[in-house]
Design a protein around this motif. Structure first.
Motif, PDB file in Angstrom:
ATOM      1  N   VAL B  13       0.837  -1.195   0.000  1.00 50.08           N
ATOM      2  CA  VAL B  13       0.000   0.000   0.000  1.00 50.08           C
ATOM      3  C   VAL B  13       0.876   1.251   0.000  1.00 50.08           C
ATOM      4  O   VAL B  13       0.577   2.231  -0.670  1.00 50.08           O
ATOM      5  CB  VAL B  13      -0.967  -0.004   1.205  1.00 50.08           C
ATOM      6  CG1 VAL B  13      -1.881   1.203   1.147  1.00 50.08           C
ATOM      7  CG2 VAL B  13      -1.792  -1.269   1.214  1.00 50.08           C
ATOM      8  N   TRP B  16       2.026   1.780  -3.510  1.00 54.70           N
ATOM      9  CA  TRP B  16       0.930   2.296  -4.352  1.00 54.70           C
ATOM     10  C   TRP B  16       0.724   3.786  -4.090  1.00 54.70           C
ATOM     11  O   TRP B  16       0.677   4.601  -5.012  1.00 54.70           O
ATOM     12  CB  TRP B  16      -0.356   1.520  -4.054  1.00 54.70           C
ATOM     13  CG  TRP B  16      -1.524   1.992  -4.873  1.00 54.70           C
ATOM     14  CD1 TRP B  16      -1.829   1.627  -6.152  1.00 54.70           C
ATOM     15  CD2 TRP B  16      -2.527   2.938  -4.471  1.00 54.70           C
ATOM     16  NE1 TRP B  16      -2.961   2.281  -6.570  1.00 54.70           N
ATOM     17  CE2 TRP B  16      -3.415   3.087  -5.569  1.00 54.70           C
ATOM     18  CE3 TRP B  16      -2.769   3.664  -3.304  1.00 54.70           C
ATOM     19  CZ2 TRP B  16      -4.516   3.936  -5.523  1.00 54.70           C
ATOM     20  CZ3 TRP B  16      -3.867   4.503  -3.265  1.00 54.70           C
ATOM     21  CH2 TRP B  16      -4.726   4.634  -4.366  1.00 54.70           C
ATOM     22  N   LEU B  17       0.647   4.140  -2.818  1.00 56.87           N
ATOM     23  CA  LEU B  17       0.407   5.540  -2.471  1.00 56.87           C
ATOM     24  C   LEU B  17       1.582   6.415  -2.910  1.00 56.87           C
ATOM     25  O   LEU B  17       1.392   7.500  -3.466  1.00 56.87           O
ATOM     26  CB  LEU B  17       0.182   5.673  -0.960  1.00 56.87           C
ATOM     27  CG  LEU B  17       0.001   7.095  -0.460  1.00 56.87           C
ATOM     28  CD1 LEU B  17      -1.249   7.725  -1.064  1.00 56.87           C
ATOM     29  CD2 LEU B  17      -0.083   7.124   1.057  1.00 56.87           C
ATOM     30  N   GLN B  20       1.299   7.123  -6.476  1.00 62.72           N
ATOM     31  CA  GLN B  20       0.241   8.102  -6.744  1.00 62.72           C
ATOM     32  C   GLN B  20       0.745   9.515  -6.464  1.00 62.72           C
ATOM     33  O   GLN B  20       0.461  10.444  -7.210  1.00 62.72           O
ATOM     34  CB  GLN B  20      -0.987   7.838  -5.867  1.00 62.72           C
ATOM     35  CG  GLN B  20      -1.637   6.492  -6.062  1.00 62.72           C
ATOM     36  CD  GLN B  20      -2.168   6.303  -7.467  1.00 62.72           C
ATOM     37  OE1 GLN B  20      -2.750   7.220  -8.038  1.00 62.72           O
ATOM     38  NE2 GLN B  20      -1.936   5.143  -8.040  1.00 62.72           N
ATOM     39  N   ILE B  21       1.490   9.661  -5.381  1.00 59.93           N
ATOM     40  CA  ILE B  21       1.957  10.991  -5.009  1.00 59.93           C
ATOM     41  C   ILE B  21       3.063  11.457  -5.952  1.00 59.93           C
ATOM     42  O   ILE B  21       3.010  12.563  -6.492  1.00 59.93           O
ATOM     43  CB  ILE B  21       2.462  11.003  -3.550  1.00 59.93           C
ATOM     44  CG1 ILE B  21       1.290  10.764  -2.593  1.00 59.93           C
ATOM     45  CG2 ILE B  21       3.157  12.314  -3.216  1.00 59.93           C
ATOM     46  CD1 ILE B  21       1.688  10.620  -1.140  1.00 59.93           C
ATOM     47  N   ASN B  24       1.918  12.244  -9.453  1.00 55.34           N
ATOM     48  CA  ASN B  24       0.726  13.066  -9.518  1.00 55.34           C
ATOM     49  C   ASN B  24       1.040  14.415 -10.142  1.00 55.34           C
ATOM     50  O   ASN B  24       1.046  15.437  -9.489  1.00 55.34           O
ATOM     51  CB  ASN B  24       0.154  13.265  -8.116  1.00 55.34           C
ATOM     52  CG  ASN B  24      -1.034  14.187  -8.135  1.00 55.34           C
ATOM     53  OD1 ASN B  24      -1.968  13.988  -8.884  1.00 55.34           O
ATOM     54  ND2 ASN B  24      -0.975  15.231  -7.320  1.00 55.34           N
ATOM     55  N   ASP B  90       3.042  12.771   5.812  1.00 56.33           N
ATOM     56  CA  ASP B  90       1.795  12.239   6.371  1.00 56.33           C
ATOM     57  C   ASP B  90       1.393  12.984   7.630  1.00 56.33           C
ATOM     58  O   ASP B  90       0.212  13.154   7.906  1.00 56.33           O
ATOM     59  CB  ASP B  90       1.966  10.747   6.705  1.00 56.33           C
ATOM     60  CG  ASP B  90       1.727   9.879   5.485  1.00 56.33           C
ATOM     61  OD1 ASP B  90       1.527  10.436   4.395  1.00 56.33           O
ATOM     62  OD2 ASP B  90       1.748   8.645   5.629  1.00 56.33           O
ATOM     63  N   TYR B  94      -0.715  15.726   4.980  1.00 57.14           N
ATOM     64  CA  TYR B  94      -1.958  14.978   4.783  1.00 57.14           C
ATOM     65  C   TYR B  94      -2.685  14.720   6.094  1.00 57.14           C
ATOM     66  O   TYR B  94      -3.858  14.351   6.090  1.00 57.14           O
ATOM     67  CB  TYR B  94      -1.660  13.650   4.088  1.00 57.14           C
ATOM     68  CG  TYR B  94      -1.030  13.824   2.729  1.00 57.14           C
ATOM     69  CD1 TYR B  94      -1.713  14.463   1.711  1.00 57.14           C
ATOM     70  CD2 TYR B  94       0.253  13.366   2.480  1.00 57.14           C
ATOM     71  CE1 TYR B  94      -1.141  14.643   0.470  1.00 57.14           C
ATOM     72  CE2 TYR B  94       0.840  13.527   1.234  1.00 57.14           C
ATOM     73  CZ  TYR B  94       0.141  14.174   0.231  1.00 57.14           C
ATOM     74  OH  TYR B  94       0.711  14.342  -0.990  1.00 57.14           O
ATOM     75  N   THR B  96      -2.456  12.289   8.112  1.00 59.77           N
ATOM     76  CA  THR B  96      -2.948  10.918   8.168  1.00 59.77           C
ATOM     77  C   THR B  96      -2.055  10.018   9.013  1.00 59.77           C
ATOM     78  O   THR B  96      -2.361   8.846   9.182  1.00 59.77           O
ATOM     79  CB  THR B  96      -2.982  10.312   6.751  1.00 59.77           C
ATOM     80  OG1 THR B  96      -1.750  10.631   6.115  1.00 59.77           O
ATOM     81  CG2 THR B  96      -4.131  10.856   5.947  1.00 59.77           C
ATOM     82  N   TYR B 110       5.569   0.173   5.495  1.00 56.70           N
ATOM     83  CA  TYR B 110       4.838   1.222   4.786  1.00 56.70           C
ATOM     84  C   TYR B 110       5.803   2.304   4.289  1.00 56.70           C
ATOM     85  O   TYR B 110       5.747   2.739   3.138  1.00 56.70           O
ATOM     86  CB  TYR B 110       3.778   1.807   5.718  1.00 56.70           C
ATOM     87  CG  TYR B 110       3.163   3.099   5.255  1.00 56.70           C
ATOM     88  CD1 TYR B 110       2.186   3.120   4.266  1.00 56.70           C
ATOM     89  CD2 TYR B 110       3.554   4.311   5.818  1.00 56.70           C
ATOM     90  CE1 TYR B 110       1.623   4.305   3.848  1.00 56.70           C
ATOM     91  CE2 TYR B 110       2.994   5.504   5.414  1.00 56.70           C
ATOM     92  CZ  TYR B 110       2.032   5.498   4.418  1.00 56.70           C
ATOM     93  OH  TYR B 110       1.485   6.688   4.011  1.00 56.70           O
ATOM     94  N   ARG B 114       6.747   3.518   0.563  1.00 54.78           N
ATOM     95  CA  ARG B 114       6.655   4.905   0.084  1.00 54.78           C
ATOM     96  C   ARG B 114       7.921   5.308  -0.679  1.00 54.78           C
ATOM     97  O   ARG B 114       7.874   6.101  -1.613  1.00 54.78           O
ATOM     98  CB  ARG B 114       6.433   5.857   1.266  1.00 54.78           C
ATOM     99  CG  ARG B 114       5.023   5.850   1.835  1.00 54.78           C
ATOM    100  CD  ARG B 114       4.015   6.543   0.947  1.00 54.78           C
ATOM    101  NE  ARG B 114       4.221   7.972   0.836  1.00 54.78           N
ATOM    102  CZ  ARG B 114       3.658   8.876   1.616  1.00 54.78           C
ATOM    103  NH1 ARG B 114       2.837   8.497   2.557  1.00 54.78           N
ATOM    104  NH2 ARG B 114       3.886  10.147   1.440  1.00 54.78           N
TER     105      ARG B 114
END
Ligand SMILES: Nc1ncnc2c1ncn2[C@@H]1O[C@H](COP(=O)(O)OP(=O)(O)OP(=O)(O)O)[C@@H](O)[C@H]1O
Ligand SMILES: [Mg+2]
Lengths: 336, 285
Positions: B13, B16-17, B20-21, B24, B90, B94, B96, B110, B114
């Motif tokens: 994950v 993936w994130l 995306q970042i 982006n 994060d 964000y 999060t 994680y 990243r």
């Protein structure tokens, strides 16, 4: 009830923060001797003013923060001994903040969090759809988070809490900052979820009295890091049953000090609030007999009486009784 | 979830994130500028400086040495930054961090995930840089003579080593109060001169050389050069006494050491952050 039924338990829990601000060094006791038991299937409310220690307690229970001393268990597991065994079974949402990845859509954000819990994508997508529907925001599913209003972002975060179907869900002021309709959606969502998933537990903090009263099976009143009382809203209010509570609306007080009124025999406490149309006095009396002298004093000072109403005790009255002031005001407001 | 699944889900994950970042960019042109043209420009400066100092001696082995060292050194800043920066991003941006932290996955995995996206993007830049070198600057790179298995193994070892160095930084960032912007790039920049990236360690004053010899990055860059251009790289004195397999073994041992240290440091920092109430401190103020 035996251990099997405990969702949350704390024993002599204490948390002290080190304060390292210039000119204000020292320690701050955020939680002190907190002993609490929440049973499975309960919707439990923590009610307290700003700085009472609500968030600190939630952080300890969600494994974000270590206690200074004492112990805490979630689902029978010690938060310090095996946090990784607690985490798959809980979730947490804090209100009043707009967290999330702005560059992802609502659906992607939620899907990603489901992935952290190993939820298969088809299941996740089904749940996302149903949660967004309940939240009245299905049409925003494919909107990037950065394009959402703060209220909708907060609603998405609450959906994130339910998404993983946690056994214990922690909601830290879930409706903080939401408008009336959105707050209603959230409260309905909580109730619906609890009804559909018996055995699931919610621990919710709030400083909205009506929210606690409307939602919670049991409520703990927390103030200054201590639990002052813990019972069902009905039982808490019953403690005040012998008191008579009158609400009096008046014109200007003409220099009459509310403390003068408090010194009258049989008067426990007077809460004084200025409203747009005049003054509202909440009078907590030992019994109705104390009302006569109170009214006389007001008329002696030529205070115009506009309305007088006897009312049932609310949770807010319980709070005032225990803490000494209202939830939405600081110390001493009652003195005008 | 068992340990392996906690690690795998966190890594997956996170990757993936991260992708995306990192990818982006609403404008693909901007993406190209950021990930390719910027490193090319940086390399161009180096090339021009080399040309001036050496009077255009592009045939000299030193040029290959510098060019390759500089190209692969991009991984240092990229991976260190990619892994460690996620903590700050994060937490502060964000908001999060606390939610990711309380998920069942390994937070360490994680963060490593990243960093993966940065690795991929840096790889694009490295490839472009190498291709430009061969096409326009007579870079002595004979694709047929490259020892590919050893090169890929060395690259993997080195990037793993960098990722765990990034974890140490991430641990420190969990404890820092101030917004420590781009600390990964900064650390990368600071080590640049000590790692034999653009000149052999012998150029350093005697008392500074031990720094270079202690850095696993130095061994890694040397190994990559050897697998790519063999004898040209061996012409330089720094590790001339070491056979390539010895170099590889040393790098493997050092990587294992860094992984162990990185894991220990990160875990200790994480534990301290939880005790001190620092895990998501920013949201309180
Ligand atoms: N990381 C921290 N460092 C120092 N003090 C802290 C920290 N976090 C909280 N506090 C202090 O501890 C006390 C309890 O804070 P906490 O956030 O738990 O209260 P709360 O009941 O959630 O309040 P609110 O209604 O404002 O959210 C407060 O006085 C707060 O200032
Ligand atoms: Mg709070």
């Amino acid at each position: 009830m035996d251990r099997q039924d405990w969702a949350i338990r704390t024993e002599r829990l204490r948390r002290v923060y080190k304060v390292r601000e210039p000119g204000r060094k020292g320690e701050l006791v955020a939680l002190d001797d907190v002993n609490l038991t929440v049973y499975r299937g309960e919707l439990f409310g923590l009610l307290g003013p700003n700085g009472a220690g609500k968030t600190t307690l939630i952080k300890i229970l969600t494994t974000l923060l270590a206690p200074t001393s004492g112990r805490a268990w979630v689902l029978g597991i010690d938060v310090m001994e095996a946090p990784h065994r607690i985490r798959p079974r809980i979730n947490m949402v804090s209100g009043g903040e707009t967290s999330g990845y702005g560059l992802l859509t609502v659906r992607e954000n939620l899907w990603m969090f489901a992935q952290f819990y190993g939820i298969p994508s088809p299941v996740a997508h089904r749940r996302i759809r149903s949660l967004l529907e309940q939240m009245n925001m299905l049409d925003r599913m494919h909107t990037k988070l950065s394009d959402l209003s703060t209220g909708l972002r907060q609603k998405m975060n609450i959906a994130r809490g339910f998404l993983t179907d946690p056994e214990v869900l922690f909601l830290d002021e879930p409706t903080l900052g939401l408008d009336v309709a959105a707050a209603r959606d959230v409260r309905r969502m909580i109730r619906t979820w609890m009804a559909a998933h018996p055995g699931r537990t919610v621990l919710l903090t709030t400083h909205y009295m009506h929210e606690a009263e409307e939602l919670c099976d049991r409520v703990a009143i927390i103030h200054g890091g201590r639990i002052l009382a813990c019972d069902t809203p009905t039982n808490l209010k019953r403690r005040l049953q012998r008191e008579a509570i009158f609400q009096i609306r008046t014109g200007p007080m003409n220099g009459l000090n509310p403390q003068t009124l408090e010194r009258l025999p049989g008067v426990r406490r007077i809460l004084y609030r200025v409203t747009p149309t005049g003054v509202r006095l909440d009078c907590y009396l030992e019994d109705e007999a104390a009302l006569g002298p109170l009214i006389s004093t007001l008329t002696e000072h030529r205070v115009r009486l506009e309305a007088l109403e006897k009312r049932e005790p609310t949770l807010e009255d319980v709070f005032v009784h225990m803490v000494g002031h209202g939830l939405d005001e600081g110390e001493g407001t009652h003195a005008g | 979830m068992d340990g392996l699944r906690r690690f795998w889900f966190g890594f997956k994950v996170g990757a993936w994130l991260g992708w995306q970042i990192e990818s982006n960019w609403t404008d693909p042109f901007l993406f190209a500028v950021y990930s390719v043209i910027k490193p090319l420009a940086a390399a161009a400066i180096l090339v021009v400086m080399y040309a001036v100092v050496s009077r255009n001696a592009f045939e000299h082995p030193l040029f290959t040495y510098i060019y390759l060292g500089n190209a692969f050194y991009m991984y240092v800043g990229g991976v260190l930054q990619g892994v460690s920066w996620a903590v700050v991003e994060d937490r502060e941006h964000y908001r999060t961090l606390r939610y990711v932290y309380i998920t069942p996955v390994s937070f360490m995995a994680y963060l490593l995930g990243r960093g993966l996206a940065r690795f991929v993007i840096t790889t694009i830049a490295v490839l472009v840089l190498l291709a430009s070198g061969v096409l326009f600057l007579h870079l002595r790179l004979d694709w047929a003579a490259v020892n590919w298995p050893l090169f890929l193994a060395g690259l993997f070892l080195g990037v793993t080593m960098l990722a765990f160095m990034g974890l140490m930084l991430a641990g420190v960032l969990m404890l820092t109060v101030h917004h420590s912007w781009f600390v990964g790039e900064a650390v990368g920049g600071a080590l640049f001169l000590f790692s034999g990236a653009i000149f052999p360690l012998e150029v350093l004053p005697q008392w500074l050389r031990p720094v270079g010899y202690a850095l696993p990055i130095t061994y890694w860059l040397e190994l990559l050069r050897r697998t790519l251009v063999g004898s040209t790289a061996r012409a330089f004195p720094t590790f001339a006494h070491l056979e390539t397999p010895e170099l590889f073994a040393l790098l493997a041992a050092m990587t294992a050491g860094v992984m162990l240290l990185g894991g220990v440091v990160f875990t200790a920092c994480e534990r301290y952050a939880r005790r001190a109430g620092l895990v998501d401190r920013v949201t309180n103020y």
